[in-house]
Motif scaffolding. Structure first.
Motif, PDB file in Angstrom:
ATOM      1  N   MET A  74     -67.406  18.434   9.475  1.00 30.63           N
ATOM      2  CA  MET A  74     -66.251  17.289   8.886  1.00 30.63           C
ATOM      3  C   MET A  74     -65.020  17.885   9.283  1.00 30.63           C
ATOM      4  SD  MET A  74     -66.480  14.935   7.073  1.00 30.63           S
ATOM      5  CE  MET A  74     -65.997  13.681   5.876  1.00 30.63           C
ATOM      6  N   LEU A  75     -64.825  19.248   9.522  1.00 23.48           N
ATOM      7  CA  LEU A  75     -63.510  19.620   9.693  1.00 23.48           C
ATOM      8  C   LEU A  75     -63.043  19.212  11.109  1.00 23.48           C
ATOM      9  CD1 LEU A  75     -61.111  21.180   8.230  1.00 23.48           C
ATOM     10  CD2 LEU A  75     -61.957  23.199   9.199  1.00 23.48           C
ATOM     11  N   PRO A  76     -63.822  19.418  12.158  1.00 24.83           N
ATOM     12  CA  PRO A  76     -63.388  18.953  13.632  1.00 24.83           C
ATOM     13  C   PRO A  76     -63.171  17.131  13.440  1.00 24.83           C
ATOM     14  CG  PRO A  76     -65.351  20.339  13.533  1.00 24.83           C
ATOM     15  CD  PRO A  76     -65.213  20.011  12.280  1.00 24.83           C
ATOM     16  N   ILE A  77     -63.680  16.469  12.800  1.00 23.76           N
ATOM     17  CA  ILE A  77     -63.494  15.183  12.676  1.00 23.76           C
ATOM     18  C   ILE A  77     -62.008  14.967  12.163  1.00 23.76           C
ATOM     19  CG2 ILE A  77     -64.030  12.953  11.755  1.00 23.76           C
ATOM     20  CD1 ILE A  77     -67.014  13.673  11.857  1.00 23.76           C
ATOM     21  N   PHE A  78     -61.830  15.765  10.992  1.00 19.02           N
ATOM     22  CA  PHE A  78     -60.503  15.868  10.160  1.00 19.02           C
ATOM     23  C   PHE A  78     -59.432  16.196  11.341  1.00 19.02           C
ATOM     24  CE2 PHE A  78     -57.400  17.956   7.810  1.00 19.02           C
ATOM     25  CZ  PHE A  78     -56.581  17.071   6.931  1.00 19.02           C
ATOM     26  N   HIS A  79     -59.329  17.327  11.839  1.00 14.71           N
ATOM     27  CA  HIS A  79     -58.699  17.662  12.918  1.00 14.71           C
ATOM     28  C   HIS A  79     -58.231  16.746  13.882  1.00 14.71           C
ATOM     29  CE1 HIS A  79     -59.425  22.339  12.032  1.00 14.71           C
ATOM     30  NE2 HIS A  79     -58.599  21.870  11.392  1.00 14.71           N
ATOM     31  N   GLN A  80     -59.427  15.947  14.561  1.00 15.07           N
ATOM     32  CA  GLN A  80     -59.085  14.985  15.499  1.00 15.07           C
ATOM     33  C   GLN A  80     -58.232  13.949  15.097  1.00 15.07           C
ATOM     34  OE1 GLN A  80     -63.096  14.269  17.412  1.00 15.07           O
ATOM     35  NE2 GLN A  80     -63.311  16.416  17.719  1.00 15.07           N
ATOM     36  N   VAL A  81     -58.738  13.254  13.791  1.00 13.53           N
ATOM     37  CA  VAL A  81     -58.104  12.166  13.325  1.00 13.53           C
ATOM     38  C   VAL A  81     -56.607  12.514  12.919  1.00 13.53           C
ATOM     39  CG1 VAL A  81     -58.130  10.584  11.229  1.00 13.53           C
ATOM     40  CG2 VAL A  81     -60.045  11.103  12.393  1.00 13.53           C
ATOM     41  N   THR A  82     -56.377  13.534  12.389  1.00 18.72           N
ATOM     42  CA  THR A  82     -55.000  14.100  12.092  1.00 18.72           C
ATOM     43  C   THR A  82     -54.184  14.233  13.194  1.00 18.72           C
ATOM     44  OG1 THR A  82     -55.992  15.361  10.074  1.00 18.72           O
ATOM     45  CG2 THR A  82     -53.683  15.773  10.891  1.00 18.72           C
ATOM     46  N   GLY A  83     -54.781  14.913  14.398  1.00 15.52           N
ATOM     47  CA  GLY A  83     -54.205  15.156  15.599  1.00 15.52           C
ATOM     48  C   GLY A  83     -53.621  13.721  16.590  1.00 15.52           C
ATOM     49  N   VAL A  84     -54.725  12.613  16.280  1.00 16.12           N
ATOM     50  CA  VAL A  84     -54.434  11.594  17.059  1.00 16.12           C
ATOM     51  C   VAL A  84     -53.123  10.975  16.294  1.00 16.12           C
ATOM     52  CG1 VAL A  84     -55.115   9.221  17.236  1.00 16.12           C
ATOM     53  CG2 VAL A  84     -56.678  10.817  17.950  1.00 16.12           C
ATOM     54  N   VAL A  85     -53.177  10.890  14.726  1.00 14.95           N
ATOM     55  CA  VAL A  85     -52.143  10.312  13.934  1.00 14.95           C
ATOM     56  C   VAL A  85     -50.862  10.889  14.303  1.00 14.95           C
ATOM     57  CG1 VAL A  85     -51.540  10.112  11.605  1.00 14.95           C
ATOM     58  CG2 VAL A  85     -53.548   9.348  11.999  1.00 14.95           C
ATOM     59  N   LEU A  86     -50.979  12.194  14.379  1.00 15.60           N
ATOM     60  CA  LEU A  86     -49.443  13.039  14.702  1.00 15.60           C
ATOM     61  C   LEU A  86     -49.033  12.697  15.933  1.00 15.60           C
ATOM     62  CD1 LEU A  86     -50.437  16.455  13.064  1.00 15.60           C
ATOM     63  CD2 LEU A  86     -48.661  14.835  12.075  1.00 15.60           C
TER      64      LEU A  86
END
Length: 90
Positions: A1-13
Motif C-alpha cells: 500500500m505504501l508504494p502506491i501512496f508514494h507513486q500517487v503523491t509523487g505524480v501529484v507533486l
C-alpha cells in the motif's frame, strides 16, 4: 500500500510543481524535486532522469549528498540509487 501512496503523491507533486515552477518563490522546484524523488524508486525512466540531472548540475548532487541523512528512508534510497557515477542497473 505504501508504494502506491508514494507513486500517487509523487505524480501529484510533479504536476503541481511543474505548474508552480514559474512563480517568483521556488515552491514549484521543491515540489518537483520531492515528487521525482518519490517516483524514482518505482520508475526506471525517472531514475535515469534524476541521475542525468545530478550529472549536469553538480551543485544539486553535492546538496543531495550533504543532506542525505536528513531525509526519510525512501528519499535516501533514491539518492543512493541515482548517484551520477553509478552505471544504470536497470
Amino acid at each position: 500500500m505504501l508504494p502506491i501512496f508514494h507513486q500517487v503523491t509523487g505524480v501529484v507533486l510533479v504536476i503541481v510543481g511543474a505548474i508552480l515552477t514559474p512563480t517568483p518563490i521556488p515552491f514549484g522546484l521543491i515540489m518537483l524535486t520531492v515528487g521525482l524523488a518519490l517516483l524514482a524508486p518505482y520508475a526506471p525512466p525517472v531514475r535515469r532522469a534524476v541521475r542525468g540531472i545530478r550529472r549536469r548540475w553538480p551543485k544539486i548532487d553535492d546538496a543531495l549528498r550533504r543532506n542525505r541523512d536528513r531525509f526519510p528512508p525512501i528519499i535516501r534510497q533514491t539518492i543512493d540509487r541515482t548517484h551520477p557515477d553509478l552505471a544504470p542497473a536497470e
